[in-house]
Design a protein around this motif. Structure first.
Motif, PDB file in Angstrom:
ATOM      1  N   THR A  78       0.836  -1.209   0.000  1.00  0.00           N
ATOM      2  CA  THR A  78       0.000   0.000   0.000  1.00  0.00           C
ATOM      3  C   THR A  78       0.863   1.247   0.000  1.00  0.00           C
ATOM      4  O   THR A  78       0.610   2.202  -0.745  1.00  0.00           O
ATOM      5  N   ARG A  79       1.911   1.253   0.849  1.00  0.00           N
ATOM      6  CA  ARG A  79       2.820   2.401   0.905  1.00  0.00           C
ATOM      7  C   ARG A  79       3.509   2.614  -0.454  1.00  0.00           C
ATOM      8  O   ARG A  79       3.721   3.747  -0.874  1.00  0.00           O
ATOM      9  N   PHE A  80       3.858   1.506  -1.102  1.00  0.00           N
ATOM     10  CA  PHE A  80       4.519   1.593  -2.401  1.00  0.00           C
ATOM     11  C   PHE A  80       3.613   2.284  -3.422  1.00  0.00           C
ATOM     12  O   PHE A  80       4.062   3.156  -4.175  1.00  0.00           O
ATOM     13  N   GLN A  81       2.336   1.910  -3.445  1.00  0.00           N
ATOM     14  CA  GLN A  81       1.386   2.512  -4.388  1.00  0.00           C
ATOM     15  C   GLN A  81       1.169   3.995  -4.060  1.00  0.00           C
ATOM     16  O   GLN A  81       1.092   4.829  -4.971  1.00  0.00           O
ATOM     17  N   VAL A  82       1.080   4.310  -2.777  1.00  0.00           N
ATOM     18  CA  VAL A  82       0.917   5.711  -2.362  1.00  0.00           C
ATOM     19  C   VAL A  82       2.149   6.523  -2.772  1.00  0.00           C
ATOM     20  O   VAL A  82       2.037   7.647  -3.289  1.00  0.00           O
ATOM     21  N   PHE A 113      13.725   3.511  -8.046  1.00  0.00           N
ATOM     22  CA  PHE A 113      13.052   2.835  -6.942  1.00  0.00           C
ATOM     23  C   PHE A 113      11.806   2.090  -7.408  1.00  0.00           C
ATOM     24  O   PHE A 113      11.551   0.948  -6.992  1.00  0.00           O
ATOM     25  N   PHE A 114      11.040   2.711  -8.282  1.00  0.00           N
ATOM     26  CA  PHE A 114       9.761   2.124  -8.694  1.00  0.00           C
ATOM     27  C   PHE A 114       9.934   0.989  -9.697  1.00  0.00           C
ATOM     28  O   PHE A 114       8.986   0.263  -9.985  1.00  0.00           O
ATOM     29  N   LYS A 115      11.151   0.820 -10.204  1.00  0.00           N
ATOM     30  CA  LYS A 115      11.441  -0.305 -11.086  1.00  0.00           C
ATOM     31  C   LYS A 115      12.141  -1.436 -10.347  1.00  0.00           C
ATOM     32  O   LYS A 115      12.024  -2.599 -10.742  1.00  0.00           O
ATOM     33  N   SER A 116      12.868  -1.084  -9.275  1.00  0.00           N
ATOM     34  CA  SER A 116      13.761  -2.057  -8.647  1.00  0.00           C
ATOM     35  C   SER A 116      13.344  -2.493  -7.246  1.00  0.00           C
ATOM     36  O   SER A 116      13.922  -3.437  -6.702  1.00  0.00           O
ATOM     37  N   TYR A 117      12.370  -1.813  -6.641  1.00  0.00           N
ATOM     38  CA  TYR A 117      12.014  -2.138  -5.247  1.00  0.00           C
ATOM     39  C   TYR A 117      11.463  -3.559  -5.156  1.00  0.00           C
ATOM     40  O   TYR A 117      10.535  -3.930  -5.878  1.00  0.00           O
ATOM     41  N   ASN A 118      12.048  -4.355  -4.269  1.00  0.00           N
ATOM     42  CA  ASN A 118      11.641  -5.747  -4.071  1.00  0.00           C
ATOM     43  C   ASN A 118      10.993  -5.881  -2.701  1.00  0.00           C
ATOM     44  O   ASN A 118      11.674  -6.103  -1.706  1.00  0.00           O
ATOM     45  N   LEU A 119       9.680  -5.712  -2.639  1.00  0.00           N
ATOM     46  CA  LEU A 119       8.998  -5.719  -1.343  1.00  0.00           C
ATOM     47  C   LEU A 119       8.896  -7.117  -0.748  1.00  0.00           C
ATOM     48  O   LEU A 119       8.575  -7.280   0.428  1.00  0.00           O
ATOM     49  N   GLU A 120       9.205  -8.132  -1.542  1.00  0.00           N
ATOM     50  CA  GLU A 120       9.120  -9.517  -1.057  1.00  0.00           C
ATOM     51  C   GLU A 120      10.370  -9.912  -0.272  1.00  0.00           C
ATOM     52  O   GLU A 120      10.273 -10.543   0.783  1.00  0.00           O
ATOM     53  N   PRO A 129      16.361   1.249  -3.217  1.00  0.00           N
ATOM     54  CA  PRO A 129      17.192   1.365  -4.423  1.00  0.00           C
ATOM     55  C   PRO A 129      16.845   2.605  -5.236  1.00  0.00           C
ATOM     56  O   PRO A 129      15.813   2.666  -5.902  1.00  0.00           O
ATOM     57  N   ALA A 130      17.674   3.614  -5.158  1.00  0.00           N
ATOM     58  CA  ALA A 130      17.441   4.870  -5.879  1.00  0.00           C
ATOM     59  C   ALA A 130      18.720   5.688  -5.850  1.00  0.00           C
ATOM     60  O   ALA A 130      19.567   5.501  -4.966  1.00  0.00           O
ATOM     61  N   SER A 131      18.865   6.585  -6.814  1.00  0.00           N
ATOM     62  CA  SER A 131      20.005   7.504  -6.854  1.00  0.00           C
ATOM     63  C   SER A 131      19.516   8.887  -6.455  1.00  0.00           C
ATOM     64  O   SER A 131      18.861   9.575  -7.237  1.00  0.00           O
ATOM     65  N   ILE A 132      19.814   9.274  -5.209  1.00  0.00           N
ATOM     66  CA  ILE A 132      19.309  10.532  -4.653  1.00  0.00           C
ATOM     67  C   ILE A 132      20.485  11.402  -4.229  1.00  0.00           C
ATOM     68  O   ILE A 132      21.179  11.113  -3.257  1.00  0.00           O
ATOM     69  N   ASP A 133      20.711  12.484  -4.981  1.00  0.00           N
ATOM     70  CA  ASP A 133      21.784  13.430  -4.656  1.00  0.00           C
ATOM     71  C   ASP A 133      21.243  14.721  -4.057  1.00  0.00           C
ATOM     72  O   ASP A 133      21.941  15.391  -3.293  1.00  0.00           O
ATOM     73  N   TYR A 134      20.028  15.079  -4.414  1.00  0.00           N
ATOM     74  CA  TYR A 134      19.481  16.374  -3.998  1.00  0.00           C
ATOM     75  C   TYR A 134      19.195  16.379  -2.500  1.00  0.00           C
ATOM     76  O   TYR A 134      18.529  15.475  -1.973  1.00  0.00           O
TER      77      TYR A 134
END
Length: 454
Positions: A116-120, A152-159, A166-171
Motif C-alpha cells: 500500500t505504501r509503495f502505491q501511495v 526505486f519504482f522499477k527495482s524495489y523488491n517488497l518480497e 534502491p534509488a540515486s538521490i543526490d538532492y
C-alpha cells in the motif's frame, strides 16, 4: 490497577522508526511486558519464517542460500513486521500482538502495508513530477529523473528487500529524512520535496535562476537546497520591506538589516522572523497547513545561519543579492580559421620528432595562427609541463582566459568525464595560473567569467 498497567507502557520516543521491531522487543523485555520465553518463541518463529521465505526465494530447488541473501531476507521480514506494528494504536498494543499473533501472520499484514505504501509513494512521485521546478541544477534534475529516484519504482523488491531503498538521490532536502528505511524513506523524502516545490512554485523561474546565480555562478553543479535559499531570501525581503515574490534584496538592504538585527537579542530576532514568516504566508497565499508546518520547521536552521552571520559580519552570505547573468558585461572571443587536416598532421609529426623544446616553441609560433589549432596541439603534441608553460607565456590574458573557459579547473565535478590528455592540460593550466602574480590571476579569472565565444 489500570494506572499500574499504564506505568509499563513503552515510551514511543525510545523506539527507532528504522529499527522498530528490534527496539520494541528490547523495550518490552526491559519493561517486563515480554519474558525470555516470549523472546525465544518470537525468535524461533522469525527463523521459521526465514526458512519459508528462503525456500520460496530458491523456488524450492535448493535448501542452501548465501549468508548475505539470508540476512537481507530476514531484514526484509523484520521491516515488514515493524511497519505493521507501527500502524497499531500504541507500542503496548503492539507487544500484545507479538504475544498473541503468529509472526507469519504479522508479516503478511505488514507486507500488505508495504505494498500500500509503495502505491501511495508512486502517486506522490507523480505529483512531484507535476510540480517539478524549472531549474538548471543538476542534482535536482538527476534525482527526479527516471535514473534517479525513478529507479526505486522499477527495482524495489517488497518480497525480499523491503528494507532497502534502491534509488540515486543526490538532492539534499532542507529538512533531511532520518530514521526511516525502505518505502517509508522514499515516501517521506518525496512528501518533503513536494512541499518544497509547492513553496518554490510561488516564484518565477527566472527570479529563482537569478537568485541562485547570485549565490554562486556555478550553482548548476552544486549540492544546494533551492527551497532553503528561496525561503531565506523571502524572509530577508520581508524584513527589508521588499517585494517577496521578486526575491531581490540589495547590498544596501543587507547592510541596513545587519545594523538593525545586530541590536536584537535571540528572542526578539525569533519574533521578527516569525512575523516575517506570517507575512510570507499572507503575501503568497500559503494556506496549506502541511506546507506552513514544513516552513516553520525550517526556521530554526535559517535563524541559526542568521545569528552566526551577525556575529561574523557575513550577512551577505545568508541573504543573497540576485544577479541577472544576461546583464553582466560580455567579452566576445572568436578563433580564426583552422589549418587543414593534412597540414595539421604534418605539424604534429614534426613536433613529435623535435628533440629540443626551443625548436618546438619556434615551430608552433611560426605555423599556428588559430586558437583552436593551438588548443589541439596542447592535446596532441605530447608536450612536457615546462613546454606548456613556455607556450602559455606567449599568450595574452584573453587567450589564457579562453583556455580556462574550455578547460576549467575550479571544480572537479565533471573531471571524471575527461580524457587523460584533457586532464593533463587542465592540471598544467591550473599550475600555470597559480604561479602568476595575484592581481593577474584575478584579472584573467574575471575575463574568463565574462567571456563568450565559440
Amino acid at each position: 490497577m489500570e494506572n499500574i498497567e499504564k506505568r509499563h507502557i513503552i515510551n514511543s520516543h525510545n523506539l527507532s522508526d528504522e529499527f522498530y521491531f528490534n527496539n520494541i522487543l528490547q523495550e518490552a523485555y526491559t519493561s517486563g511486558l515480554l519474558n525470555e520465553s516470549d523472546l525465544e518463541n518470537i525468535q524461533l518463529q522469525c527463523i521459521s519464517l526465514l526458512s519459508y521465505k528462503s525456500e520460496r526465494y530458491n523456488k524450492a530447488e535448493s535448501s542452501s542460500i548465501r549468508v548475505e541473501t539470508a540476512e537481507s531476507i530476514m531484514k526484509s521480514n523484520i521491516y515488514s513486521i515493524g511497519l505493521y506494528l507501527k500502524s497499531l494504536p500504541d507500542p503496548d498494543y503492539a507487544v500484545k500482538e507479538l504475544k498473541t499473533v503468529r509472526i507469519s501472520d504479522l508479516y503478511e499484514k505488514g507486507r500488505k502495508l508495504v505494498n500500500t505504501r509503495f502505491q501511495v509513494t508512486k502517486r506522490i512521485y507523480n505529483m512531484v513530477q507535476k510540480n517539478k521546478l524549472d531549474t538548471l541544477n543538476h542534482s535536482y534534475n538527476s534525482t527526479l529523473s527516471e535514473n534517479g529516484i525513478g529507479i526505486f519504482f522499477k527495482s524495489y523488491n517488497l518480497e525480499y528487500e523491503a528494507h532497502d531503498s534502491p534509488a540515486s538521490i543526490d538532492y539534499q532536502l532542507c529538512n533531511p529524512v532520518n530514521d526511516l528505511a525502505g518505502v517509508e524513506f522514499i515516501q517521506k523524502y518525496l512528501e518533503n520535496l513536494y512541499l518544497e516545490n509547492e513553496f518554490c512554485m510561488n516564484f518565477a523561474a527566472e527570479n529563482i535562476h537569478y537568485l541562485l546565480y547570485g549565490y554562486d555562478k556555478g550553482y548548476t553543479e552544486l549540492l544546494i537546497n533551492i527551497f532553503e535559499q528561496l525561503l531565506t531570501t523571502a524572509l530577508g525581503c520581508s524584513l527589508a520591506n521588499r517585494n517577496i515574490r521578486e526575491l531581490n534584496i540589495t547590498g544596501e538592504d543587507i547592510q541596513r538589516l545587519f545594523e538593525k538585527l545586530l541590536r536584537y537579542d535571540n528572542h526578539t530576532l525569533m519574533l521578527n522572523i516569525h512575523k516575517a514568516t506570517k507575512d510570507i504566508f499572507e503575501e503568497l497565499n500559503i494556506t496549506n497547513l502541511s506546507l506552513q508546518k514544513y516552513i516553520e520547521k525550517s526556521l530554526s536552521k535559517i535563524t541559526t545561519n542568521i545569528e552566526n552571520a551577525l556575529k561574523l559580519n557575513t550577512l551577505s552570505k545568508v541573504f543573497i543579492t540576485s544577479i541577472n547573468p544576461n546583464l553582466e558585461p560580455k567579452i566576445h572571443f572568436e578563433s580564426s580559421v583552422k589549418m587543414d587536416d593534412e597540414e595539421y598532421r604534418r605539424l604534429i609529426e614534426e613536433l613529435l620528432r623535435c628533440r629540443f623544446s626551443s625548436d618546438k616553441l619556434e615551430l608552433i609560433k611560426e605555423r599556428v595562427k588559430s586558437f583552436d589549432d593551438l588548443e589541439d596541439i596542447l592535446l596532441d603534441a605530447q608536450l612536457e609541463e615546462e613546454e606548456f608553460i613556455s607556450l602559455f607565456n606567449t599568450l595574452g590574458d584573453v587567450e589564457i582566459a579562453a583556455m580556462i573557459k574550455r578547460h576549467p579547473f575550479e571544480s572537479d565535478i565533471q573531471a571524471v568525464d575527461l580524457s587523460d590528455t584533457e586532464q593533463v592540460v587542465r592540471l598544467y593550466l591550473e599550475n600555470y595560473i597559480k604561479q602568476l602574480p595575484t592581481n593577474r590571476q584575478e584579472l584573467i579569472l574575471q575575463i574568463a567569467k565574462h567571456l563568450i565565444g565559440d
